[in-house]
Structure formats: C-alpha cells, structure tokens
Design an enzyme around this catalytic site. Structure first.
Site, PDB file in Angstrom:
ATOM      1  N   ARG A   3      63.092 111.125  19.628  1.00 56.73           N
ATOM      2  CA  ARG A   3      63.941 110.500  20.629  1.00 56.73           C
ATOM      3  C   ARG A   3      64.278 109.052  20.239  1.00 56.73           C
ATOM      4  NH1 ARG A   3      61.735 112.943  26.447  1.00 56.73           N
ATOM      5  NH2 ARG A   3      62.395 115.098  26.060  1.00 56.73           N
ATOM      6  N   SER A   4      64.090 108.101  21.154  1.00 56.81           N
ATOM      7  CA  SER A   4      64.563 106.734  20.889  1.00 56.81           C
ATOM      8  C   SER A   4      63.757 105.976  19.850  1.00 56.81           C
ATOM      9  CB  SER A   4      64.603 105.925  22.190  1.00 56.81           C
ATOM     10  OG  SER A   4      65.718 106.295  22.964  1.00 56.81           O
ATOM     11  N   ALA A   5      62.641 106.528  19.406  1.00 62.46           N
ATOM     12  CA  ALA A   5      61.965 105.905  18.267  1.00 62.46           C
ATOM     13  C   ALA A   5      62.868 105.944  17.040  1.00 62.46           C
ATOM     14  CB  ALA A   5      60.644 106.602  17.981  1.00 62.46           C
ATOM     15  N   LYS A  23      65.771 104.830  17.034  1.00 65.60           N
ATOM     16  CA  LYS A  23      66.509 103.555  17.021  1.00 65.60           C
ATOM     17  C   LYS A  23      65.873 102.534  16.093  1.00 65.60           C
ATOM     18  CE  LYS A  23      68.552 103.644  21.728  1.00 65.60           C
ATOM     19  NZ  LYS A  23      68.066 104.899  22.331  1.00 65.60           N
TER      20      LYS A  23
END
Length: 416
Positions: free
Chosen positions: A94-96, A98
């Site tokens: 997921r947003s890791a 980013k």
C-alpha cells in the site's frame, strides 16, 4: 509459532516481539527485516502466506531457499496445511510504496534532471490548468499541491491507466491555494508522481524504479508486478484488532474528529481515500501489475529495509549508495507540519517522505520513511544507521501507526 530466519547477536528482542505479534495481536503472516550500517541484522518471517489460510497444500511449496531459524523450516514432504510464508514471499505494501517512489524525483534532482523549485508545469505543460501553473515540484512532493481529491471519481480502469489518470489530475483545480496548507494526497500522489516522472524521463515510474533502483540493488520490489512474480505474493485479508493488556496501543484512542471525518462520506478525508469508484481488489494480479506508486507496490520486508539502507550508504553484497549527503538531507528536511487537511491529525512531511512524529512514529527525530495503511512500514534512521522493513498480509484499520509494526520498532529501539 515457528519463526524462520536469522537475527544477529543482540537483536533477539526483535524476534521475540515478532513472535508476540502472532501470539497476541492476531498476525496471520508477516516478515520483518532490519539493516544497520548497510549490513542485514534481522531477517524474519512466519505464519501463513495467505491471510485467509483456508488452502491445503503440500508444505514443500515453502521452497528450498528458506533460512532455518528457530524451529523446523517446514520442508517435510507430505505435510499438508496452509501454505507457509517463506523467505521469498512478497506482499502488497500500500502507501509504503510512496517511500520508494519518492526516491525517484530526488534521484532525478541529484542527477541534475529535475529542479525541485521549478513549477511542475515546466516539465508537464498540461498541469498548469485550473490555477496550478505555479505549483512547484517541492510543493507537490510535500502534499501541498491542493489536489488530494478529484471532482469526478475515476473508474478503476481509469485509475490504473497512465494516460487517463494523469489527464484527470492535470485538469483538476486545487481545493486550497497551493503552498498554503498540506493534506495527504492518498491516491492522487500516484498520478501526480507518475505524470511528472514520465514527462521528465520518458519512462513509467515502475520501469524507472526497476532499472535504476531495484535491479542494481537486487531488490525483490516492484511498482507494477510482472506476471511471472505473481506466485510469490500472499493474499491480504482483515486482521483481528487484538492487543495484549499491557500494549501501549491501548492508551492511544482515536480522536473524535478523526473518527467523524472517516465516517462522513462528504469529508475531505473520505473523499481522498475513495477517489476511485470501486475499491481495488488487492489480490487481483491485474491491480498489482498497475504502476501505482502511491498504493500498489509489492515488496518483501527485506527489500524495503535494503532500499532504505541504500539511502544511507553502501549495502552488503555490493549495493551502491543511492543518496548523496545533500539528497539525504533533502529527504529528511521538514517541508510540511501541523494539521493535515486530509488525515485531520498533525503530520510531518519531507519531500515525499513522512517524518518521525506522533502520527508516524519511526525510530527517532531524524527518521524518514512511509507506512502503508493497514500495517506495512519502511524507514531509515540516519543517526543510528538503521533501516527497517515490515510487511503483513493481515490488514488492520490503522493508517500510520500500526501496533504490530510499532512493537517491532520498540524492540529495535531497546536493542540500540
């Protein structure tokens, strides 16, 4: 719980914290890895490859490359049960994602190809529409561009299509004056960064990461999972919200404003997280193949930790340093701080990275990295030379400070 893998002398508390996550926090399958000064000191995995562990398969599926830790490596022929998490199991983070993607514009800047203080429209002319002509690359990376939502939600097909998604974000008007406030661009960060990198390099961001970061460093990490790697990925599911009685997480209660924001479909918070019409199926190989640098990366814990170790210096096995000292300083320099218009609570951001704070506690004041909603976490701490990676298939409601990841961080801190 059979915990597989290795820990260096002195790092045994991390293994014990990892084991307790399974015994007391309902962990289904997970891995954690830690590097210090470029050398791997923790590499652990345990549990089931799939969170919904209903499959019954020969456990020789675990492969022959598992490193034996404490306990048997589950390679006995003929034994049946849930497919085990193995040394090479990868997971959507997921947003890791980013945090990995944020390295791309910083490296382009390091190579003299991108001016952080130039308007985004210098490189991406269509982006100047609707009052965004003065939005700088620096503001975009620091979640200050003012476009965390779209006037029209995208279909899933549009969201994963580079052309359709970048046209939509380029046409969008800001909902606040760019540069005057910050708010987490949960999904739109994918399209902002994808559009910019494609305009500057002529390559998709997934291809750039593969060719310039993952392949040189030997990382089991992808933004756009190749079909031949699909078999490595564990299925995600919902993890139980359980905590031991003495858990520090029980002392932290959600603020009423946060709860209200997530419960209100008209709030900026919900709109930012629901900008795609249909919630993506993160177990669908087609979704994992999409190059979404804000939400759909796939990695092992080892790859996350090794990536962050390389931002600090050379890594074992011949991996070269990614960031020079000036770029490392940029990554951890505060660009946004205070009330977050999307997450409601106070947050701190550098250039694409979350910085250590109450909303995203890492190892220390100088740490930078990024969590993934539901559990995963990767970060670097220059003061101690520590790089950390944690991935899980059991997703919880947490957006930033997952109790399982935080238990592991506390164990690392106790060792140091």
């Amino acid at each position: 719980m059979d915990v597989q893998g290795t820990v260096a002398a002195g790092f045994e508390p991390v293994r014990e914290a990892f084991r307790r996550n399974f015994e007391q926090r309902g962990e289904a399958g997970a891995a954690v890895s830690v590097y210090r000064d470029g050398t791997k000191v923790v590499d652990l995995w345990a549990g089931a490859k799939h969170a919904d562990s209903t499959d019954s398969t020969d456990s020789t599926d675990s492969g022959s490359d598992s490193v034996s830790g404490d306990g048997d490596d589950s390679g006995n022929s003929g034994t049946t049960g849930p497919t085990p998490w193995t040394a090479d199991t990868a997971q959507v983070v997921r947003s890791a994602t980013k945090g990995v993607a944020a390295a791309v514009p910083l490296l382009l800047h390091q190579r003299g190809l991108l001016d952080l203080d130039a308007p985004v429209a210098t490189y991406w002319p269509d982006f100047k529409a609707a009052g965004k002509d003065r939005v700088t690359v620096r503001q975009m990376l620091a979640h200050r561009a003012g476009v965390p939502v779209l006037d029209r939600r995208l279909t899933l097909a549009e969201a994963i299509d580079l052309g359709a998604s970048t046209r939509a974000i380029a046409a969008q008007a800001p909902i606040w004056e760019p540069g005057t406030a910050h708010g987490y661009h949960a999904h739109t960060f994918s399209w902002l960064l994808s559009g910019l990198v494609h305009q500057v390099t002529g390559r998709t961001i997934g291809r750039w990461v593969a060719e310039e970061i993952a392949d040189p460093l030997g990382l089991e990490l992808w933004i756009g999972l190749p079909p031949e790697q699909t078999h490595r990925v564990g299925r995600v599911g919902v993890a139980p919200e359980t905590e031991p009685a003495d858990s520090p997480a029980l002392k932290i209660r959600p603020k009423p404003a946060v709860t209200a924001a997530y419960g209100d479909p008209e709030s900026l918070t919900r709109r930012a997280f629901d900008v795609i019409e249909t919630r993506p199926d993160e177990n669908d190989p087609a979704y994992l193949a999409a190059e979404l640098p804000g939400s759909a990366g796939v990695a092992t814990a080892r790859a996350l930790a090794r990536f962050y170790a390389a931002t600090l210096g050379p890594v074992d096995g011949g991996g070269a340093r990614l960031f020079d000292p000036e770029t490392l300083a940029l990554a951890r320099t505060e660009e946004s701080a205070g009330p977050d218009r999307v997450l409601v609570v106070g947050t701190r951001f550098g250039l694409g990275y979350m910085l250590h704070g109450a909303a995203a506690p890492f190892l220390g004041a100088g740490s930078f990295g990024h969590p993934g909603r539901g559990g995963s976490l990767g970060f670097a701490d220059p003061e101690t030379g520590v790089a950390f990676g944690y991935v899980t298939n059991g997703m919880r409601k947490t957006v930033t400070a997952d109790p399982r990841a935080q238990a592991l961080v506390r164990a690392v801190r106790s060792v140091l």
